[in-house]
Design a protein around this motif. Structure first.
Motif, mmCIF file in Angstrom:
data_model
loop_
_atom_site.group_PDB
_atom_site.id
_atom_site.type_symbol
_atom_site.label_atom_id
_atom_site.label_comp_id
_atom_site.label_asym_id
_atom_site.label_seq_id
_atom_site.Cartn_x
_atom_site.Cartn_y
_atom_site.Cartn_z
ATOM 1 N N ALA A 175 32.500 11.518 -72.685
ATOM 2 C CA ALA A 175 32.696 10.234 -73.353
ATOM 3 C C ALA A 175 31.829 10.104 -74.605
ATOM 4 O O ALA A 175 32.321 9.765 -75.686
ATOM 5 N N VAL A 176 30.541 10.384 -74.468
ATOM 6 C CA VAL A 176 29.623 10.194 -75.598
ATOM 7 C C VAL A 176 29.873 11.221 -76.688
ATOM 8 O O VAL A 176 30.028 10.881 -77.868
ATOM 9 N N LEU A 177 29.913 12.494 -76.308
ATOM 10 C CA LEU A 177 30.116 13.531 -77.319
ATOM 11 C C LEU A 177 31.527 13.467 -77.899
ATOM 12 O O LEU A 177 31.735 13.776 -79.074
ATOM 13 N N GLY A 178 32.502 13.061 -77.063
ATOM 14 C CA GLY A 178 33.846 12.864 -77.588
ATOM 15 C C GLY A 178 33.889 11.751 -78.616
ATOM 16 O O GLY A 178 34.599 11.851 -79.631
ATOM 17 N N SER A 179 33.113 10.702 -78.392
ATOM 18 C CA SER A 179 33.049 9.608 -79.360
ATOM 19 C C SER A 179 32.388 10.061 -80.656
ATOM 20 O O SER A 179 32.832 9.693 -81.750
ATOM 21 N N VAL A 180 31.321 10.844 -80.527
ATOM 22 C CA VAL A 180 30.656 11.388 -81.724
ATOM 23 C C VAL A 180 31.639 12.241 -82.517
ATOM 24 O O VAL A 180 31.764 12.114 -83.741
ATOM 25 N N LEU A 181 32.357 13.106 -81.796
ATOM 26 C CA LEU A 181 33.348 13.967 -82.432
ATOM 27 C C LEU A 181 34.393 13.131 -83.166
ATOM 28 O O LEU A 181 34.738 13.411 -84.329
ATOM 29 N N SER A 182 34.883 12.088 -82.508
ATOM 30 C CA SER A 182 35.931 11.252 -83.086
ATOM 31 C C SER A 182 35.445 10.516 -84.325
ATOM 32 O O SER A 182 36.147 10.460 -85.347
#
Length: 531
Positions: free
Chosen positions: A416-423
């Motif tokens: 969730a967190v790293l996916g949000s950073v990526l996005s």
């Protein structure tokens, strides 16, 4: 003490094989599903599921699974671990059959939630049974094999999924579970002995309900924040805050209870607390990495799902080879050194992702996967053994549930967190290149790399001109997320280095185990053999 009779079950290695198969089928399923998402979204070849429905097909399982792990660990200790394993695997198999033949996205989501219930019963039971059928002197090696099976399942899931999708319809990724489950149920009934807490006392109903409510609320907030990329929404931060508050209330209640489901005093033991924290941090970093590496391999590099799965084999090989051998390294150098070096290797491999580009030779990625696999193999098994060694055998289900729950929460939070950073980084980089895209399509095109590809396919030459900038934007976003993953792995290494007891302290504790406790363990195992 070394000359004492081995208190393990005479068929313990055969039993371990049954447990590993049960574990594989549960862990494999989630990684297989990720490969099938694109087909399930197809209105002709699949169910025509929307993006939101696809997210909930994954999240329904994660939410139920993580929320019930701790409770099923407690129930297994109380009512029987073989019974929990058998019933959990049966529910998982029936839910797999329902998933395979689901006629709508809603039906698939419901079946996936049911699979989460079955999986939550299976996972803690496998590890707690290991603790009960193996002598403490062999337990670390057995847990190493168990941990290697988890890593193997994560890696071979995409391979199996890619193969099935190339030859059969989308439901085959679930239907493949059914015959494996059937064989597993026969093996469990035939080979696995029953074990339970001989003095369970009163069941802590309030504690169990608080743990379920807290974990479900926390995980719901985490996955919602990751799905929407917006952590400021009241439903996201409110759910996380509520879950955290309930879990704090759970801890306070357990401290005052005379029959707690979780003895919170366990966290005073540095072996236990350091191992729990290190496990959570490692899976946060690792699961976030797997999330973005799938897009890098399939979209940026253009490999098929099956080939993408095959590229994960170095990670799987490292898990299979090194996890079972980690106990020897721990015996020679101590868990502190082994886990610190393991987490350092994980951090190095994640740092290596910041060097990958659009045209980097693919063997570089293979080396990074292998190094990451070696590192995780030498952390997962020793930390799991550290957690399990703190509790007596009659409470093995609780220890297993704590370790597996922190894995799930850490992994979900990492994605969730790293996916949000990526996005967020991707959106910021690609937006300036979308000026020539008609206004109604710009927001959709900026959501993700696959979304940009989808919009680009609609606009001929102008659309094709977006592919290069989209790949560059994703690689930059991946570098940022990988750097974050690496920092988290370094924090895990520091936790182990500072708080996990050294080799001399661990040896001293093992040499001063009360003789009565050893005798009790032998008596328990003798009772299990008679059953």
């Amino acid at each position: 003490m070394e000359a004492a009779e081995n208190s393990g079950h005479p068929r313990r290695w055969l039993i371990l094989g049954v447990l590993v198969v049960s574990l594989l089928v549960v862990v494999l399923d989630n990684t297989v599903l990720n490969v099938a998402m694109k087909v399930i979204a197809d209105p002709h070849a699949g169910l025509g599921a929307s993006q939101s429905q696809l997210e909930w097909a994954i999240n329904a399982y994660t939410l139920v699974f993580a929320g019930l792990l701790f409770s099923f660990g407690i129930l297994g200790d109380r009512f029987g671990r073989r019974r929990a394993l058998f019933l959990g695997l049966a529910v998982f198999g029936l839910a797999s059959l329902a998933s395979a033949y689901a006629q709508s996205a809603g039906a698939l989501i419901g079946a996936r939630a049911l699979m989460g219930i079955g999986g939550a019963a299976v996972l803690p039971a496998t590890l707690s049974i290991i603790s009960n059928v193996f002598d403490p002197r062999e337990r670390a090696r057995a847990i190493g094999i168990w941990a290697g099976a988890v890593g193997l399942a994560v890696a071979i899931g995409p391979i199996l999924g890619g193969f099935l999708l190339e030859h059969f319809w989308w439901g085959s990724v679930f239907l493949i579970n059914v015959p494996i489950v059937a064989v597993g149920l026969v093996a469990i009934a035939t080979l696995v002995p029953e074990s339970k807490d001989p003095k369970p006392g009163r069941i802590d109903v309030v504690g169990v309900l608080l743990s379920i409510a807290g974990l479900v609320s926390l995980v719901y907030g985490i996955v919602s924040g990751g799905d929407h990329g917006d952590w400021g929404k009241p439903t996201v931060w409110g759910s996380i805050a509520l879950g955290a508050a309930i879990l704090v209330g759970f801890v306070l209640y357990e401290r005052r209870s005379d029959h707690p489901s979780l003895d919170v005093r366990l966290f005073r033991d540095p072996r236990f607390s350091a191992a729990v924290v290190a496990t959570g941090l490692m899976f946060f970093a690792a699961m976030g990495t797997f999330f973005f590496s799938v897009f890098y391999i399939q979209n940026v590099r253009g490999f098929s799902p099956l080939t993408a799965g095959l590229l994960m084999l170095p990670f799987a090989a490292a898990q299979v080879v090194f996890a079972p051998r980690s106990s020897r390294l721990v015996a020679r150098f101590g868990a502190k050194l082994v886990c610190t070096v393991g987490l350092a290797l994980v951090a190095v491999s994640l740092g290596g992702f910041t060097l990958l580009g659009v045209d980097t030779p693919i063997w570089v990625l293979e080396v990074l996967f292998f190094v990451q696999g070696v590192g995780m193999a030498n952390v997962a098994a020793p930390t799991t053994e550290a957690i399990m060694s703190v509790l007596p055998r009659e409470k093995a289900g609780v220890g297993s549930a704590i370790g597996n729950t922190i894995r799930q929460v850490g992994g979900a939070l990492g994605v969730a967190v790293l996916g949000s950073v990526l996005s967020q980084v991707y959106r910021g980089d690609i937006t300036p290149h979308l000026a020539r895209v008609p206004a109604p399509y710009r927001d959709a095109a900026a959501e993700s790399l696959p979304a940009t590809y989808g919009v680009a396919g609609r606009f001929g030459d102008a659309g094709r001109a977006l592919v290069g900038p989209a790949n560059d934007a994703f690689v930059h976003a991946m570098h940022t997320a990988a750097a974050g993953s690496g920092i988290v792995a370094v924090l895990g290494a520091l936790v182990v280095l500072v708080w996990l007891p050294g080799r001399r302290v661990a040896q001293h504790r093992r040499q001063h185990v009360p003789a009565q406790r050893v005798a009790d363990r032998v008596a328990e195992t003798a009772g299990a053999r008679e059953e």
